[in-house]
Design a protein around this motif. Structure first.
Motif, PDB file in Angstrom:
ATOM      1  N   ALA A   1      -7.605 -12.611 -15.678  1.00 22.10           N
ATOM      2  CA  ALA A   1      -7.669 -13.446 -14.475  1.00 22.10           C
ATOM      3  C   ALA A   1      -8.384 -12.721 -13.337  1.00 22.10           C
ATOM      4  CB  ALA A   1      -6.261 -13.846 -14.042  1.00 22.10           C
ATOM      5  N   ARG A   2      -8.138 -11.387 -13.225  1.00 29.95           N
ATOM      6  CA  ARG A   2      -8.750 -10.613 -12.132  1.00 29.95           C
ATOM      7  C   ARG A   2      -9.407  -9.386 -12.752  1.00 29.95           C
ATOM      8  NH1 ARG A   2      -4.737  -9.638  -7.258  1.00 29.95           N
ATOM      9  NH2 ARG A   2      -6.731  -9.096  -6.315  1.00 29.95           N
ATOM     10  N   PRO A   3     -10.686  -9.503 -13.135  1.00 28.07           N
ATOM     11  CA  PRO A   3     -11.347  -8.413 -13.850  1.00 28.07           C
ATOM     12  C   PRO A   3     -11.518  -7.138 -13.032  1.00 28.07           C
ATOM     13  CG  PRO A   3     -12.931 -10.113 -13.235  1.00 28.07           C
ATOM     14  CD  PRO A   3     -11.573 -10.659 -12.927  1.00 28.07           C
ATOM     15  N   VAL A   4     -11.452  -7.235 -11.696  1.00 26.32           N
ATOM     16  CA  VAL A   4     -11.594  -6.045 -10.867  1.00 26.32           C
ATOM     17  C   VAL A   4     -10.272  -5.293 -10.828  1.00 26.32           C
ATOM     18  CG1 VAL A   4     -12.084  -5.157  -8.560  1.00 26.32           C
ATOM     19  CG2 VAL A   4     -13.418  -7.063  -9.465  1.00 26.32           C
TER      20      VAL A   4
ATOM     21  N   ALA B   1      -8.913  -2.193  -2.104  1.00 27.85           N
ATOM     22  CA  ALA B   1      -8.267  -2.190  -0.788  1.00 27.85           C
ATOM     23  C   ALA B   1      -6.747  -2.247  -0.933  1.00 27.85           C
ATOM     24  CB  ALA B   1      -8.766  -3.366   0.049  1.00 27.85           C
ATOM     25  N   ALA B   2      -6.257  -3.108  -1.838  1.00 31.60           N
ATOM     26  CA  ALA B   2      -4.810  -3.193  -2.067  1.00 31.60           C
ATOM     27  C   ALA B   2      -4.286  -1.901  -2.688  1.00 31.60           C
ATOM     28  CB  ALA B   2      -4.496  -4.386  -2.972  1.00 31.60           C
ATOM     29  N   ALA B   3      -5.068  -1.325  -3.601  1.00 29.34           N
ATOM     30  CA  ALA B   3      -4.667  -0.067  -4.223  1.00 29.34           C
ATOM     31  C   ALA B   3      -4.597   1.051  -3.189  1.00 29.34           C
ATOM     32  CB  ALA B   3      -5.641   0.306  -5.330  1.00 29.34           C
ATOM     33  N   MET B   4      -5.516   1.025  -2.222  1.00 33.17           N
ATOM     34  CA  MET B   4      -5.508   2.040  -1.171  1.00 33.17           C
ATOM     35  C   MET B   4      -4.239   1.928  -0.324  1.00 33.17           C
ATOM     36  SD  MET B   4      -8.582   2.902   1.461  1.00 33.17           S
ATOM     37  CE  MET B   4      -8.500   4.323   2.557  1.00 33.17           C
ATOM     38  N   ARG B   5      -3.818   0.710   0.005  1.00 39.28           N
ATOM     39  CA  ARG B   5      -2.581   0.522   0.764  1.00 39.28           C
ATOM     40  C   ARG B   5      -1.379   0.999  -0.043  1.00 39.28           C
ATOM     41  NH1 ARG B   5      -5.350  -4.328   2.049  1.00 39.28           N
ATOM     42  NH2 ARG B   5      -4.175  -5.477   0.453  1.00 39.28           N
ATOM     43  N   PHE B   6      -1.389   0.696  -1.331  1.00 42.42           N
ATOM     44  CA  PHE B   6      -0.320   1.126  -2.235  1.00 42.42           C
ATOM     45  C   PHE B   6      -0.232   2.657  -2.238  1.00 42.42           C
ATOM     46  CE2 PHE B   6       1.861   2.081  -6.108  1.00 42.42           C
ATOM     47  CZ  PHE B   6       2.611   0.975  -6.455  1.00 42.42           C
ATOM     48  N   CYS B   7      -1.391   3.293  -2.341  1.00 42.09           N
ATOM     49  CA  CYS B   7      -1.430   4.755  -2.399  1.00 42.09           C
ATOM     50  C   CYS B   7      -1.002   5.390  -1.082  1.00 42.09           C
ATOM     51  CB  CYS B   7      -2.844   5.223  -2.772  1.00 42.09           C
ATOM     52  SG  CYS B   7      -3.258   4.935  -4.507  1.00 42.09           S
ATOM     53  N   ASP B   8      -1.254   4.718   0.020  1.00 39.04           N
ATOM     54  CA  ASP B   8      -0.835   5.287   1.292  1.00 39.04           C
ATOM     55  C   ASP B   8       0.691   5.303   1.401  1.00 39.04           C
ATOM     56  OD1 ASP B   8      -1.949   6.500   3.671  1.00 39.04           O
ATOM     57  OD2 ASP B   8      -1.015   4.857   4.778  1.00 39.04           O
ATOM     58  N   HIS B   9       1.347   4.286   0.839  1.00 42.60           N
ATOM     59  CA  HIS B   9       2.815   4.305   0.784  1.00 42.60           C
ATOM     60  C   HIS B   9       3.305   5.480  -0.070  1.00 42.60           C
ATOM     61  CE1 HIS B   9       3.652   0.637   2.993  1.00 42.60           C
ATOM     62  NE2 HIS B   9       2.791  -0.038   2.244  1.00 42.60           N
TER      63      HIS B   9
ATOM     64  N   SER C   1      -3.239  14.489  -1.405  1.00 39.47           N
ATOM     65  CA  SER C   1      -4.453  13.751  -1.057  1.00 39.47           C
ATOM     66  C   SER C   1      -4.793  12.831  -2.223  1.00 39.47           C
ATOM     67  CB  SER C   1      -5.610  14.706  -0.788  1.00 39.47           C
ATOM     68  OG  SER C   1      -5.309  15.573   0.282  1.00 39.47           O
ATOM     69  N   ILE C   2      -5.352  11.655  -1.902  1.00 37.09           N
ATOM     70  CA  ILE C   2      -5.594  10.638  -2.932  1.00 37.09           C
ATOM     71  C   ILE C   2      -6.981  10.037  -2.762  1.00 37.09           C
ATOM     72  CG2 ILE C   2      -4.733   8.525  -4.016  1.00 37.09           C
ATOM     73  CD1 ILE C   2      -2.012   9.077  -2.703  1.00 37.09           C
ATOM     74  N   GLY C   3      -7.691   9.910  -3.865  1.00 45.61           N
ATOM     75  CA  GLY C   3      -8.967   9.211  -3.873  1.00 45.61           C
ATOM     76  C   GLY C   3      -8.852   7.942  -4.685  1.00 45.61           C
ATOM     77  N   VAL C   4      -9.389   6.835  -4.153  1.00 43.22           N
ATOM     78  CA  VAL C   4      -9.298   5.523  -4.804  1.00 43.22           C
ATOM     79  C   VAL C   4     -10.711   4.990  -5.051  1.00 43.22           C
ATOM     80  CG1 VAL C   4      -8.450   3.144  -4.603  1.00 43.22           C
ATOM     81  CG2 VAL C   4      -7.101   5.037  -3.663  1.00 43.22           C
ATOM     82  N   ALA C   5     -10.906   4.362  -6.212  1.00 43.27           N
ATOM     83  CA  ALA C   5     -12.211   3.774  -6.529  1.00 43.27           C
ATOM     84  C   ALA C   5     -12.019   2.487  -7.305  1.00 43.27           C
ATOM     85  CB  ALA C   5     -13.061   4.746  -7.337  1.00 43.27           C
TER      86      ALA C   5
ATOM     87  N   GLY D   1      -9.192  16.928   5.790  1.00 42.19           N
ATOM     88  CA  GLY D   1      -7.959  17.507   6.310  1.00 42.19           C
ATOM     89  C   GLY D   1      -6.734  17.372   5.435  1.00 42.19           C
ATOM     90  N   ARG D   2      -6.869  16.768   4.277  1.00 43.13           N
ATOM     91  CA  ARG D   2      -5.759  16.604   3.325  1.00 43.13           C
ATOM     92  C   ARG D   2      -4.715  15.602   3.839  1.00 43.13           C
ATOM     93  NH1 ARG D   2      -6.925  22.161   3.117  1.00 43.13           N
ATOM     94  NH2 ARG D   2      -7.676  22.834   1.069  1.00 43.13           N
ATOM     95  N   ASN D   3      -3.724  15.312   2.958  1.00 42.14           N
ATOM     96  CA  ASN D   3      -2.635  14.373   3.273  1.00 42.14           C
ATOM     97  C   ASN D   3      -3.185  13.045   3.768  1.00 42.14           C
ATOM     98  OD1 ASN D   3      -0.015  13.411   3.555  1.00 42.14           O
ATOM     99  ND2 ASN D   3       0.230  14.227   5.615  1.00 42.14           N
ATOM    100  N   ARG D   4      -4.122  12.498   3.006  1.00 46.29           N
ATOM    101  CA  ARG D   4      -4.722  11.219   3.360  1.00 46.29           C
ATOM    102  C   ARG D   4      -5.271  10.535   2.120  1.00 46.29           C
ATOM    103  NH1 ARG D   4      -7.902  12.226   7.913  1.00 46.29           N
ATOM    104  NH2 ARG D   4      -6.553  14.050   8.161  1.00 46.29           N
ATOM    105  N   VAL D   5      -5.618   9.248   2.265  1.00 50.32           N
ATOM    106  CA  VAL D   5      -6.190   8.448   1.171  1.00 50.32           C
ATOM    107  C   VAL D   5      -7.596   8.047   1.551  1.00 50.32           C
ATOM    108  CG1 VAL D   5      -5.935   6.398  -0.289  1.00 50.32           C
ATOM    109  CG2 VAL D   5      -3.881   7.548   0.615  1.00 50.32           C
TER     110      VAL D   5
END
Length: 434
Positions: free
Chosen positions: A299-302, A365-373, A395-399, A425-429
């Motif tokens: 349903a959501r290929p991305v 974008a939703a994954a980035m919000r999830f990772c920030d939590h 620290s987290i990288g999202v793609a 600076g670390r401790n960020r997404v």
């Protein structure tokens, strides 16, 4: 290890409201059995010493007993009346007996009992506990019985149901294949040889093209005296063969052995897929299953993927030692596991202080919000080092993870975003550039 449905860690409690019933007039046996069942299985045990007491406890709570262990001969029930009482009330029953001969076996087997265990050996109590565990575990084992002869099929299905297995039936090979496709939880297929559309050999071969032996066990059955039939089943890919008419004890043991083998194979696969320190999936499992998980989201290929790295992990190890470093890894793993529990996201420890999460069907974008939590949860936790609370950050990288792109490429993009997060600076997404 306590009773479990499927694979359950030893520390987890049994989520089961049933009770176990012990009907035994020997105080020594009753007390020892009560303790063993309580310790090994973890369900409440109610003990009574006579048929009269049995009437009372079952009348008070008629629908709470999952298994009854019943002595064959009681002072007020010398001919197995207590067994009849539990069986007639639908309580699965295992018989415990001090005497045994051909006539006694016949008395026991004419009743619909799960099993019988003899008292006159040093392993009696352990054997009985194993039988109770098996009966409870059987409820989570689904068996497909295939036979075009209705009477024979129903007879076998009933024997298995008494053993507490979950049973479905097929009257032909074609129906069996359809049911197998519609019921992926089937663990054992028991097939007759002579069927009008697809014989047992061909059905076994077709099953093997669909499912490996570590997914489904196949057992052939036949009433023929031709010894080549059993060889034909095994050559076709079956795991076992049983001749009709069935000896109940043999049928019980062979099916239990196949179910145990399947469970052991799955446990080995589970161990091979897990990181030994954190209990999370490992790198191999992530790379083997990630691409298919991405493709399964129609349903959501991305999708999105994230790489997480513990900040200043080398400094933690160098300053406080690898034991504290392991505690930091376990802390982060718990935060991650709690965050993804029940979401369908795939979490793994890739190695060292690096973790990965695949978010199937979730945009970046939703994954980035999830990772920030997740990042916040980790930053609020700490490792206790003596009197000091050692803060840990990540620290987290999202793609974006496009199913049309290579999985390695998606992870490299997330890794580059992780590098940017470290540089800033670390401790960020950080999100990878489109």
């Amino acid at each position: 290890m306590k009773y479990r449905a499927g694979v359950r860690r030893k520390s987890e409690s049994v989520t089961d409201a049933r009770k176990l019933l012990v009907v035994e007039d020997s105080k020594t046996f009753s007390k020892a059995l009560h303790k063993l069942l309580s310790d090994e299985i973890g369900l409440p045990v109610i003990a009574c010493a006579s048929l009269n007491e049995l009437h009372e406890v079952v009348t008070e709570e008629p629908d709470v007993y999952g298994i009854a262990v019943v002595d064959l001969n009681l002072p007020d029930a010398p001919d197995g009346e207590a067994i009849d009482f539990t069986v007639q009330r639908g309580i699965p029953t295992i018989v415990f007996t001090g005497s045994f001969d051909v006539q006694t076996r016949a008395r026991i087997m004419e009743r619909d009992v799960i099993d019988y265990v003899l008292k006159n050996n040093e392993f009696a109590l352990e054997t009985l506990v194993t039988a109770v565990k098996r009966a409870l575990t059987n409820r989570d084992t689904r068996i497909l019985v295939v036979d075009d002869m209705t009477v024979a099929r129903k007879h076998l299905a009933r024997m298995l149901a008494i053993q507490q297995y979950s049973v479905i039936e097929a009257g032909s090979g074609a129906e069996a294949l359809s049911l197998l496709a519609a019921n992926p939880d089937v663990q054992i297929v028991i097939s007759d040889y002579n069927m009008p559309d697809i014989n047992g050999y061909e059905l076994t071969r077709k099953i093997r093209r669909m499912l490996a032996p570590d997914k489904v066990r196949v057992i052939g059955v036949s009433s023929t005296n031709d010894l080549a039939v059993s060889a034909g089943f095994l050559k076709a890919g079956a795991n076992d063969f049983i001749s009709r008419p069935f000896m109940p004890e043999e049928l019980q043991c062979r099916i239990a052995n196949n179910a145990d083998t399947l469970l052991q194979l799955r446990q080995l696969q589970e161990l091979a897929a897990r990181d030994h320190l954190t209990g999370l999936f490992n790198r191999r499992h992530f790379f083997e299953n990630g691409p298919e998980l991405m493709k399964s989201v129609q349903a959501r290929p991305v999708s999105a993927v994230a790489i997480l790295d513990i900040d200043n992990f080398k400094q933690i190890n160098d300053t406080h030692g690898h034991g504290v470093g392991d505690q930091a890894l376990e802390l982060v793993a718990r935060c991650l596991a709690d965050s993804v529990k029940g979401t369908g996201n795939l979490l793994a420890r890739l190695g060292g202080e690096e973790f990965a999460i695949l978010f199937p069907g979730m945009d970046p974008a939703a994954a980035m919000r999830f990772c920030d939590h997740i990042r916040l949860d980790i930053s609020h936790a700490a490792v206790q080092v003596g009197a000091e609370r050692l803060s840990v950050t990540a620290s987290i990288g999202v793609a974006e993870a496009d199913a049309a792109d290579s999985f390695d490429h998606c992870l490299r993009a997330a890794d580059q975003a992780l590098y940017v997060a470290k540089q800033q600076g670390r401790n960020r997404v950080c999100l990878a550039a489109a």
